[in-house]
Design a protein around this motif. Sequence first.
Motif, PDB file in Angstrom:
ATOM      1  N   VAL A  83       0.848  -1.193   0.000  1.00 36.96           N
ATOM      2  CA  VAL A  83       0.000   0.000   0.000  1.00 36.96           C
ATOM      3  C   VAL A  83       0.885   1.245   0.000  1.00 36.96           C
ATOM      4  CG1 VAL A  83      -1.748   1.308   1.277  1.00 36.96           C
ATOM      5  CG2 VAL A  83      -1.863  -1.201   1.198  1.00 36.96           C
ATOM      6  N   PRO A  84       0.683   2.172  -0.955  1.00 32.78           N
ATOM      7  CA  PRO A  84       1.522   3.376  -1.012  1.00 32.78           C
ATOM      8  C   PRO A  84       1.325   4.259   0.221  1.00 32.78           C
ATOM      9  CG  PRO A  84       0.298   3.065  -3.065  1.00 32.78           C
ATOM     10  CD  PRO A  84      -0.279   2.112  -2.063  1.00 32.78           C
ATOM     11  N   ALA A  85       2.371   4.977   0.597  1.00 33.04           N
ATOM     12  CA  ALA A  85       2.321   5.864   1.759  1.00 33.04           C
ATOM     13  C   ALA A  85       1.241   6.925   1.601  1.00 33.04           C
ATOM     14  CB  ALA A  85       3.682   6.512   1.974  1.00 33.04           C
ATOM     15  N   GLU A  86       1.076   7.422   0.380  1.00 34.19           N
ATOM     16  CA  GLU A  86       0.075   8.483   0.175  1.00 34.19           C
ATOM     17  C   GLU A  86      -1.350   7.973   0.409  1.00 34.19           C
ATOM     18  OE1 GLU A  86       1.605   7.202  -3.992  1.00 34.19           O
ATOM     19  OE2 GLU A  86       2.428   7.615  -1.988  1.00 34.19           O
ATOM     20  N   ALA A  87      -1.581   6.692   0.149  1.00 34.47           N
ATOM     21  CA  ALA A  87      -2.908   6.125   0.412  1.00 34.47           C
ATOM     22  C   ALA A  87      -3.165   6.046   1.913  1.00 34.47           C
ATOM     23  CB  ALA A  87      -3.018   4.740  -0.220  1.00 34.47           C
ATOM     24  N   MET A  88      -2.134   5.754   2.680  1.00 37.71           N
ATOM     25  CA  MET A  88      -2.256   5.728   4.143  1.00 37.71           C
ATOM     26  C   MET A  88      -2.584   7.123   4.662  1.00 37.71           C
ATOM     27  SD  MET A  88      -1.430   2.502   4.948  1.00 37.71           S
ATOM     28  CE  MET A  88      -1.013   2.625   6.671  1.00 37.71           C
ATOM     29  N   ASP A  89      -1.834   8.102   4.191  1.00 39.92           N
ATOM     30  CA  ASP A  89      -2.044   9.483   4.647  1.00 39.92           C
ATOM     31  C   ASP A  89      -3.447   9.967   4.277  1.00 39.92           C
ATOM     32  OD1 ASP A  89       0.554   9.469   5.567  1.00 39.92           O
ATOM     33  OD2 ASP A  89       1.371  10.449   3.777  1.00 39.92           O
ATOM     34  N   SER A  90      -3.880   9.661   3.065  1.00 42.57           N
ATOM     35  CA  SER A  90      -5.186  10.097   2.603  1.00 42.57           C
ATOM     36  C   SER A  90      -6.305   9.464   3.425  1.00 42.57           C
ATOM     37  CB  SER A  90      -5.355   9.741   1.122  1.00 42.57           C
ATOM     38  OG  SER A  90      -6.651  10.042   0.676  1.00 42.57           O
ATOM     39  N   ALA A  91      -6.153   8.185   3.757  1.00 39.24           N
ATOM     40  CA  ALA A  91      -7.175   7.494   4.537  1.00 39.24           C
ATOM     41  C   ALA A  91      -7.339   8.129   5.910  1.00 39.24           C
ATOM     42  CB  ALA A  91      -6.819   6.019   4.676  1.00 39.24           C
ATOM     43  N   LEU A  92      -6.223   8.485   6.526  1.00 42.96           N
ATOM     44  CA  LEU A  92      -6.298   9.108   7.854  1.00 42.96           C
ATOM     45  C   LEU A  92      -6.893  10.509   7.769  1.00 42.96           C
ATOM     46  CD1 LEU A  92      -5.785   8.946  10.846  1.00 42.96           C
ATOM     47  CD2 LEU A  92      -3.416   9.664  10.441  1.00 42.96           C
ATOM     48  N   GLU A  93      -6.519  11.230   6.742  1.00 43.99           N
ATOM     49  CA  GLU A  93      -7.021  12.590   6.570  1.00 43.99           C
ATOM     50  C   GLU A  93      -8.538  12.612   6.365  1.00 43.99           C
ATOM     51  OE1 GLU A  93      -6.554  16.273   3.376  1.00 43.99           O
ATOM     52  OE2 GLU A  93      -4.992  14.734   3.477  1.00 43.99           O
ATOM     53  N   LYS A  94      -9.061  11.600   5.669  1.00 45.06           N
ATOM     54  CA  LYS A  94     -10.489  11.569   5.336  1.00 45.06           C
ATOM     55  C   LYS A  94     -11.328  10.815   6.368  1.00 45.06           C
ATOM     56  CE  LYS A  94      -9.563  11.753   0.358  1.00 45.06           C
ATOM     57  NZ  LYS A  94      -9.629  10.994  -0.929  1.00 45.06           N
ATOM     58  N   LEU A  95     -10.696  10.302   7.403  1.00 46.47           N
ATOM     59  CA  LEU A  95     -11.416   9.515   8.403  1.00 46.47           C
ATOM     60  C   LEU A  95     -12.461  10.356   9.124  1.00 46.47           C
ATOM     61  CD1 LEU A  95     -11.589   6.760   9.879  1.00 46.47           C
ATOM     62  CD2 LEU A  95      -9.903   7.660  11.511  1.00 46.47           C
ATOM     63  N   ASP A  96     -13.653   9.823   9.272  1.00 50.33           N
ATOM     64  CA  ASP A  96     -14.725  10.479  10.021  1.00 50.33           C
ATOM     65  C   ASP A  96     -14.211  10.852  11.411  1.00 50.33           C
ATOM     66  OD1 ASP A  96     -16.926  10.943  11.739  1.00 50.33           O
ATOM     67  OD2 ASP A  96     -18.226   9.647  10.577  1.00 50.33           O
ATOM     68  N   PRO A  97     -14.310  12.115  11.831  1.00 52.17           N
ATOM     69  CA  PRO A  97     -13.789  12.531  13.144  1.00 52.17           C
ATOM     70  C   PRO A  97     -14.351  11.721  14.307  1.00 52.17           C
ATOM     71  CG  PRO A  97     -14.341  14.455  11.815  1.00 52.17           C
ATOM     72  CD  PRO A  97     -14.847  13.262  11.063  1.00 52.17           C
ATOM     73  N   ALA A  98     -15.627  11.326  14.227  1.00 49.32           N
ATOM     74  CA  ALA A  98     -16.217  10.534  15.308  1.00 49.32           C
ATOM     75  C   ALA A  98     -15.584   9.152  15.375  1.00 49.32           C
ATOM     76  CB  ALA A  98     -17.724  10.416  15.112  1.00 49.32           C
ATOM     77  N   VAL A  99     -15.307   8.567  14.211  1.00 49.79           N
ATOM     78  CA  VAL A  99     -14.654   7.257  14.183  1.00 49.79           C
ATOM     79  C   VAL A  99     -13.216   7.386  14.677  1.00 49.79           C
ATOM     80  CG1 VAL A  99     -13.909   5.355  12.700  1.00 49.79           C
ATOM     81  CG2 VAL A  99     -16.141   6.422  12.336  1.00 49.79           C
TER      82      VAL A  99
END
Length: 458
Positions: A83-99
């Motif tokens: 999994v590319p590093a940018e995909a990891m960063d993007s997933a965390l950035e877009k994570l629902d704040p409540a989750v």
Amino acid sequence: MTISSELPATPATAVNFRTVDVRGRNLTLAGLRAAVPRAQGQTVANAEEKVLDIIGAVRARGFEALAELALRFDGVEQSHPRVPAEAMDSALEKLDPAVRKALEESIRRARIFADGQRPRNVDVELGDGALVSQNWVPVARVGLYVPGGLAVYPSSVIMNVVPALAAGVESIALASPPQKEFGGLPHPTILAAAALLGITEVYAIGGAQAIAAFAYGVDATEAGPALEPVDVVTGPGNIFVATAKRLVKGVVGIDSEAGTTEIAILADATAQPALVAADLISQAEHDPQAASVLITDSEDLAAAVRAELDVQAAATKHSGRVREALSGPQSGVVLVDGLEQGIAACDAYAAEHLEIMTRDASAVAARIRNAGAIFVGDYSPVSLGDYCAGSNHVLPTSGTAAFSSGLNVTTFLRAIQVVNYSRDALAEVSSHIVNLSRAEDLPAHGDAVTVRFPGAAS
């Protein structure tokens, strides 16, 4: 707390929650093990041949085989599963704040409990100059598996990663099945949970092939770097994952054979039927093969729980899956004569999750010998352990809790014994060593001691 259900179930939504009656039968442990509900369909024996083929393919053809398996099982085309590093960063950035907030709280509690589990090193002085120590040392590298399938399990990322970090493991790789709807990557919530914990080596690999890749490693290709083999593989999964772990055990260490989930509830007439039913359903929604078992001496409770199952199963989101699990041979009511036979039945079943809903539940829980985790009373449901209790939800299934433990810090540690004797300390026991070596007809063992004391009487 009481949950009331008002709507009657229709025949189309009725649950066929079968009964196993062991009352009046003086069953041995073997008899109880044979009597309690178990899955009768897919077994480790008939999964083994398929898993052996997968392991052989991964060992022989590496990433080429992994790509073929991803296409076959997941409908995903891959050039390389990292999994590319940018995909990891993007997933965390877009994570629902409540989750994110929920994951952070789960991580916080899991870390507190894991930090408290680490055993201390021990130094024992057996005499002047005679020191024996036991030092706990983390393994160098681990492979952590997070399942996909019918649900999304960021909580399993936490349960795998946190104890490994608490143990001091320095190299951590994580694998989770590729998802066609997310461009062939694992679910973004899985990636976000890994990023929260600082895990950067993540692979889109599912099933038995992930276990094989961790155990044997995969050579680098033009498409990407090698996947280095690990020392320990952990994590839950379906029967194919559990079988793969069994087959690679010895090449690598494993936590336990954590397969399809199961819950047993030991309850008496004081239990609230709606709570019992809700907890049975909570695990049944994992998978049609999930096991939900009620052990009770109360026919009235069993009948009330059945009525609740019909109503609550009809109302839940994954109703079809739940009804299939509750109606399968792996689920049902075990009617017992009383508490003593109920405890014996619990130990024979050796549940992954065992809830105690009886009078004096804490005292009853203290008498249980075999369980992955025990949940005591009305306010400790399995769902609490799944997410926020601080305990670990990667637990042994299919009766293996009789001899194995759930995932914990010691899974990632080795106890190394260190022997440090002086000349005088060795001399003090030298004659005993010589005599024992002669008794075992291994005289060279004794010679290895006497050679250190030239001129001494033998």
